[in-house]
Design a protein around this motif. Structure first.
Motif, mmCIF file in Angstrom:
data_model
loop_
_atom_site.group_PDB
_atom_site.id
_atom_site.type_symbol
_atom_site.label_atom_id
_atom_site.label_comp_id
_atom_site.label_asym_id
_atom_site.label_seq_id
_atom_site.Cartn_x
_atom_site.Cartn_y
_atom_site.Cartn_z
ATOM 1 N N VAL A 219 0.833 -1.203 0.000
ATOM 2 C CA VAL A 219 0.000 0.000 0.000
ATOM 3 C C VAL A 219 0.868 1.253 0.000
ATOM 4 O O VAL A 219 0.611 2.211 -0.732
ATOM 5 N N ASN B 128 -4.746 1.147 3.715
ATOM 6 C CA ASN B 128 -4.093 0.767 4.959
ATOM 7 C C ASN B 128 -5.173 0.531 6.018
ATOM 8 O O ASN B 128 -5.876 1.452 6.416
ATOM 9 N N LEU C 20 -5.677 0.060 -2.853
ATOM 10 C CA LEU C 20 -4.580 0.188 -1.899
ATOM 11 C C LEU C 20 -5.061 0.950 -0.662
ATOM 12 O O LEU C 20 -5.163 2.172 -0.652
#
Length: 485
Positions: free
Chosen positions: A208, A225, A223
């Protein structure tokens, strides 16, 4: 001898409550929080509220979130143990029931909303001890560090230790929530924690951070987190519960040990990483940014809104709706590290409960009732348990409720006018709630403390002036005394 007498009291209370809710046959599951027995009943019409309220040791009853809640007070754990013993009930484990009955129930927006709140409460409430500990360490770092007392530098081992311990409580949300969500959705806790671990695996974080395209079984992955997130893992475990259940029903026991967890994770990887995870993260970010943006608007609308939140917060607590606000607060703190709207109202409201107790204690003439009011004040300001005061004073006498709302509103107004910010999530309702404002400049914490003092004093004065009804509505003094025993 004293302990045996108390045990006998708890057993007597438990037997009466058990009979009042329809005995064991009517109980699907029962658990408890800090002050309440929380029943899931097959037939919610069986208990007669007035009769349950008149049981010695019961402060009040409440129906919220699909649960029948019996308010006991600080001895609820003792009564719960006695209840599960005399009723031969399993602690913290739902009792099996005919699932076909649930299918025949009519779905309404209310029932759906209650179900969502119940699941959120079940997932998030067990996290409170961890959040308290983590928040305290973040507070230690803020107080001892350069931003306040400057007793330790940012390069010292002690400061680093406090920071990493405080951050860990929020960073590992997906793993811890994997466990609590598994309990709510009746799926494997270990496999759920494994899925949560996948979401915050260092290799995934590197992918990421690098910003390079990645695919899961050929499906492009957004992507994201997932560290410190709440919604993605809860949504994923909810879906995973059905997938694991499917495999358990279609794979023999001899092969299930190997194939069920493996196939479950294989199916969940694209669902969690490509669909539910990004969707949950988007929803969480949208909520967080909306709350923070509202707090940053400034001006009269925001100031009044904070005051309103403070005024009605305890109503939300009574109905169980505060869980939605707490969920939002958790997400905001975990992702942004601060919050300047909901927490301000919640803290002021908590201190207003204690103020209401003081005002009632000074105004009440009956010696026994005055003693109870003082005990509620101690339970609230030190123990952080507000429900005895809410049900023993606010709802029971009604007028103190108005004084409490006035105090909360004025405390919230001051917080809004001075534009303070909460940097630490302290999910307790006692005086330690004021430490939420530690972490910014000195003016921030001073104004935060003043807002709590304003709420406390204003609620006390308003309650004293408005007065208290001379007679209680339902329960008697002798009945409530057992709660304090």
């Amino acid at each position: 001898m004293v302990n045996n007498k108390k045990k006998e009291q708890y057993l007597k209370i438990a037997k009466m409550i058990l009979a009042a809710v329809g005995d064991r046959s009517n109980i699907t599951s029962v658990t408890h929080c800090m002050t309440r027995l929380r029943f899931n009943l097959k037939d919610e019409s069986l208990p007669i509220d007035s009769e349950v309220q008149n049981i010695p040791g019961v402060i009040g009853v409440n129906r919220a979130g699909g649960q029948y809640q019996v308010i006991i007070g600080q001895t609820v754990d003792k009564v719960y143990d006695a209840l599960t013993t005399v009723g031969n009930l399993t602690q913290n484990t739902p009792i099996d029931e005919n699932l076909d009955d649930n299918l025949n129930k009519k779905l309404t927006w209310k029932s759906i909303g209650n179900s969502v709140l119940n699941k959120l409460a079940g997932c998030l409430t067990p996290l409170i001890p961890m959040l308290i500990a983590a928040s305290m360490f973040k507070m230690f770092a803020a107080i001892l560090g350069p931003s306040m007392l400057n007793l330790v530098g940012t390069s010292s081992d002690l400061y680093k230790l406090f920071v990493l311990v405080g951050d860990a409580g929020f960073y590992f949300f997906p793993i811890v929530l994997g466990y609590t969500a598994a309990k709510q959705f009746n799926t494997s806790p270990i496999v759920s924690m494994f899925l949560g671990g996948i979401l915050i695996d260092p290799n995934l974080i590197k992918i990421v951070t690098a910003g390079k395209a990645f695919a899961v079984f050929g499906i492009p992955m957004n992507l994201v987190n997932y560290s410190s997130t709440v919604i993605p893992i809860i949504l994923s475990i909810w879906v995973m519960s059905y997938i694991e259940h499917f495999f358990k029903n279609h794979i023999t026991e001899s092969l299930g040990t190997i194939l069920v967890p493996t196939l479950t994770i294989i199916v969940m990887l694209p669902i969690a990483l490509c669909v539910l995870g990004p969707a949950g993260a988007f929803l969480g970010n949208y909520i967080c940014e909306g709350i923070l943006a509202f707090g940053k608007l400034g001006g009269l609308p925001t100031i009044l809104a904070i005051g309103v939140v403070a005024a009605i917060w305890e109503i939300l607590v009574i109905t169980g709706m505060h869980l939605l606000m707490i969920t939002t607060m958790m997400m905001v703190f975990a992702q942004a590290g601060h919050e300047n709207f909901v927490t301000l109202g919640a803290v002021a409201a908590s201190l207003s409960v204690a103020g209401m107790c003081l005002g009632a204690a000074l105004r009440l003439k009956d010696k026994d009732q005055k003693t109870l009011a003082w005990s509620y004040l101690i339970a609230s300001i030190i123990g952080g348990v507000t429900e005895p005061a809410l049900y023993g004073l606010a709802i029971r006498y009604k007028r103190p409720f108005i004084g409490m709302m006035i105090g909360g509103f004025l405390g919230g107004l001051y917080a809004g006018v001075t534009q303070i910010t909460a940097y630490v999530m302290v999910p307790v309702a006692n005086f330690l709630a004021l430490t939420a404002y530690v972490g910014g400049n000195t003016a921030n914490i001073i104004n935060g403390i003043i807002s709590g003092i304003v709420a406390f004093i204003a609620a006390a004065v308003a309650t004293y002036i408005i007065g208290v009804e001379p007679k209680p509505q339902e329960t008697t003094t002798s009945e409530i005394k057992l709660v304090e025993a």
